[in-house]
Design a protein around this motif. Sequence first.
Motif, PDB file in Angstrom:
ATOM      1  N   ASN A 115       1.030  -1.132   0.180  1.00 45.17           N
ATOM      2  CA  ASN A 115       0.190   0.049   0.015  1.00 45.17           C
ATOM      3  C   ASN A 115       0.987   1.222   0.061  1.00 45.17           C
ATOM      4  N   LEU A 116       1.886   1.141   0.963  1.00 44.07           N
ATOM      5  CA  LEU A 116       2.841   2.325   1.046  1.00 44.07           C
ATOM      6  C   LEU A 116       3.596   2.647  -0.191  1.00 44.07           C
ATOM      7  N   MET A 117       3.794   1.483  -0.831  1.00 45.80           N
ATOM      8  CA  MET A 117       4.719   1.762  -2.230  1.00 45.80           C
ATOM      9  C   MET A 117       3.757   2.477  -3.353  1.00 45.80           C
ATOM     10  N   MET A 118       2.531   2.274  -3.278  1.00 45.05           N
ATOM     11  CA  MET A 118       1.748   2.988  -4.327  1.00 45.05           C
ATOM     12  C   MET A 118       1.625   4.497  -4.196  1.00 45.05           C
ATOM     13  N   PRO A 119       1.983   5.298  -5.353  1.00 42.82           N
ATOM     14  CA  PRO A 119       2.151   6.526  -5.839  1.00 42.82           C
ATOM     15  C   PRO A 119       0.614   7.385  -5.453  1.00 42.82           C
ATOM     16  N   VAL A 120       1.050   8.718  -5.233  1.00 49.19           N
ATOM     17  CA  VAL A 120      -0.316   9.273  -4.943  1.00 49.19           C
ATOM     18  C   VAL A 120      -1.369   9.412  -5.914  1.00 49.19           C
ATOM     19  N   TYR A 121      -1.128   9.197  -7.127  1.00 48.45           N
ATOM     20  CA  TYR A 121      -2.043   9.245  -8.177  1.00 48.45           C
ATOM     21  C   TYR A 121      -2.595   7.716  -8.338  1.00 48.45           C
ATOM     22  N   TYR A 122      -2.149   6.834  -7.652  1.00 47.33           N
ATOM     23  CA  TYR A 122      -2.830   5.639  -7.692  1.00 47.33           C
ATOM     24  C   TYR A 122      -4.170   5.452  -7.557  1.00 47.33           C
ATOM     25  N   THR A 123      -4.956   4.685  -8.376  1.00 50.97           N
ATOM     26  CA  THR A 123      -6.222   4.412  -8.506  1.00 50.97           C
ATOM     27  C   THR A 123      -6.762   3.219  -8.874  1.00 50.97           C
ATOM     28  N   ARG A 124      -7.773   2.722  -8.292  1.00 48.87           N
ATOM     29  CA  ARG A 124      -8.264   1.451  -8.875  1.00 48.87           C
ATOM     30  C   ARG A 124      -9.534   1.577  -9.446  1.00 48.87           C
ATOM     31  N   ALA A 125      -9.871   2.986 -10.140  1.00 52.23           N
ATOM     32  CA  ALA A 125     -10.995   3.124 -10.841  1.00 52.23           C
ATOM     33  C   ALA A 125     -11.118   2.534 -12.141  1.00 52.23           C
ATOM     34  N   GLU A 126     -11.914   2.046 -12.666  1.00 49.63           N
ATOM     35  CA  GLU A 126     -12.139   1.272 -13.843  1.00 49.63           C
ATOM     36  C   GLU A 126     -11.869   2.303 -15.088  1.00 49.63           C
ATOM     37  N   ILE A 127     -11.330   1.605 -16.157  1.00 50.73           N
ATOM     38  CA  ILE A 127     -10.963   2.334 -17.156  1.00 50.73           C
ATOM     39  C   ILE A 127     -12.150   2.126 -18.288  1.00 50.73           C
ATOM     40  N   SER A 128     -12.700   3.291 -18.828  1.00 52.06           N
ATOM     41  CA  SER A 128     -14.054   2.930 -19.849  1.00 52.06           C
ATOM     42  C   SER A 128     -13.269   2.774 -21.143  1.00 52.06           C
ATOM     43  N   ASN A 129     -14.130   2.091 -22.025  1.00 54.59           N
ATOM     44  CA  ASN A 129     -13.797   2.045 -23.365  1.00 54.59           C
ATOM     45  C   ASN A 129     -13.214   3.253 -24.037  1.00 54.59           C
ATOM     46  N   ALA A 130     -13.843   4.457 -23.923  1.00 51.94           N
ATOM     47  CA  ALA A 130     -13.565   5.588 -24.568  1.00 51.94           C
ATOM     48  C   ALA A 130     -12.233   5.851 -23.935  1.00 51.94           C
ATOM     49  N   GLU A 131     -11.847   5.847 -22.656  1.00 42.42           N
ATOM     50  CA  GLU A 131     -10.615   6.196 -22.267  1.00 42.42           C
ATOM     51  C   GLU A 131      -9.600   5.165 -22.794  1.00 42.42           C
ATOM     52  N   LEU A 132      -9.855   4.139 -22.893  1.00 40.51           N
ATOM     53  CA  LEU A 132      -9.091   3.142 -23.324  1.00 40.51           C
ATOM     54  C   LEU A 132      -8.596   3.367 -24.962  1.00 40.51           C
ATOM     55  N   ASP A 133      -9.538   3.903 -25.603  1.00 44.05           N
ATOM     56  CA  ASP A 133      -9.243   4.455 -27.074  1.00 44.05           C
ATOM     57  C   ASP A 133      -8.428   5.713 -27.080  1.00 44.05           C
ATOM     58  N   MET A 134      -8.638   6.386 -25.918  1.00 44.69           N
ATOM     59  CA  MET A 134      -7.858   7.593 -26.015  1.00 44.69           C
ATOM     60  C   MET A 134      -6.347   7.469 -25.438  1.00 44.69           C
ATOM     61  N   VAL A 135      -6.097   6.237 -24.721  1.00 42.31           N
ATOM     62  CA  VAL A 135      -4.600   5.774 -24.548  1.00 42.31           C
ATOM     63  C   VAL A 135      -4.162   5.276 -26.047  1.00 42.31           C
ATOM     64  N   LYS A 136      -4.939   4.367 -26.622  1.00 41.85           N
ATOM     65  CA  LYS A 136      -4.432   3.668 -27.937  1.00 41.85           C
ATOM     66  C   LYS A 136      -3.943   5.037 -28.939  1.00 41.85           C
ATOM     67  N   GLN A 137      -5.123   5.840 -29.046  1.00 42.50           N
ATOM     68  CA  GLN A 137      -4.918   6.949 -30.089  1.00 42.50           C
ATOM     69  C   GLN A 137      -3.820   7.732 -29.736  1.00 42.50           C
ATOM     70  N   SER A 138      -3.489   8.019 -28.818  1.00 43.01           N
ATOM     71  CA  SER A 138      -2.434   9.049 -28.414  1.00 43.01           C
ATOM     72  C   SER A 138      -1.158   8.425 -28.354  1.00 43.01           C
ATOM     73  N   TRP A 139      -0.959   7.062 -28.136  1.00 44.45           N
ATOM     74  CA  TRP A 139       0.336   6.216 -28.398  1.00 44.45           C
ATOM     75  C   TRP A 139       0.335   5.884 -29.711  1.00 44.45           C
ATOM     76  N   GLN A 140      -0.696   6.014 -30.553  1.00 41.90           N
ATOM     77  CA  GLN A 140      -0.543   5.665 -31.996  1.00 41.90           C
ATOM     78  C   GLN A 140       0.027   6.819 -32.630  1.00 41.90           C
ATOM     79  N   LEU A 141      -0.014   8.164 -32.211  1.00 46.24           N
ATOM     80  CA  LEU A 141       0.613   9.334 -32.702  1.00 46.24           C
ATOM     81  C   LEU A 141       1.934   9.229 -32.574  1.00 46.24           C
ATOM     82  N   VAL A 142       2.445   8.718 -31.286  1.00 43.52           N
ATOM     83  CA  VAL A 142       4.101   8.479 -31.204  1.00 43.52           C
ATOM     84  C   VAL A 142       4.647   7.601 -32.328  1.00 43.52           C
ATOM     85  N   LEU A 143       3.767   6.424 -32.467  1.00 37.17           N
ATOM     86  CA  LEU A 143       4.412   5.176 -33.239  1.00 37.17           C
ATOM     87  C   LEU A 143       4.307   5.865 -34.716  1.00 37.17           C
ATOM     88  N   ASP A 144       3.008   6.630 -35.004  1.00 35.48           N
ATOM     89  CA  ASP A 144       3.002   6.735 -36.427  1.00 35.48           C
ATOM     90  C   ASP A 144       3.760   8.426 -36.849  1.00 35.48           C
TER      91      ASP A 144
END
Length: 260
Positions: A38-67
């Motif tokens: 517990n103590l090793m987890m950083p201040v931004y740590y969250t157990r909140a579930e990621i939505s499909n829209a948010e996962l798409d945002m991650v994929k799209q932003s990472w694809q900008l780097v790759l492309d």
Amino acid sequence: KAPVQTVMGGGQSRDDGSVQSEAVNAACTSVSVVEIINLMMPVYYTRAEISNAELDMVKQSWQLVLDNKCAAFFRYRELKGSSCNANDCVEFFSINFYSRLFDVSPVSRALFKDDVKIQGAKLIKMMSLAINEYGNRHIFEGTLIKLADFHNSKGVQAVEYGIVGEVLFWALAHTIGPETFTSQHRDAWIKVYCRMLTVIIPVAVAYQAMDATKRANALTQRMKNYDEYSRTHVGDTPKVPETQDAKKGVDEDTVATKGP
């Protein structure tokens, strides 16, 4: 070190189907180890579930780097001209990441013997793999345990993964640019990275709690277990799965020829 806080429930089994490694189970046999996790987890740590829209945002932003489509990189290249030290967005991200890491954690420099660009290629490959496998619990967990085992062998401490996350978010923002990498994108990336921490940190804590002999034996066995996995699942070309919107337009012929 980055500040840390106690996050209740870290490392314990959950009913929502999230990752739970064998190392987590072993670590949770001791209340004191759970408290350390517990103590090793950083201040931004969250157990909140990621939505499909948010996962798409991650994929799209990472694809900008790759492309090679990051606005911030092209502004930087125009500003620097012939003195620009990056050929594309992938190299620019790598330079941003490791420069920032060495600034905030100078001791980490000793862990890296390769050139930043070479090391960066490994980072890109690892992040692409994690994003590709995010939806497959078993494979995703196996990849991260392998990663944690490798870093355990290099002496990386559990608390340092929180610092790496902050560096990752900073590097993404400065590589992609604020007009594209918004606060919503950062929040989505935090959720993905925190799910990674749910696997990695308990493995690191469990390893640090072992004596030297047990550490060596555990690493040897676990490396053997995952060597075959790495050979069959880690490809040379980083890929990111299609977003939910893109999948709607893919016909059967495209799927058949697309490959894994």
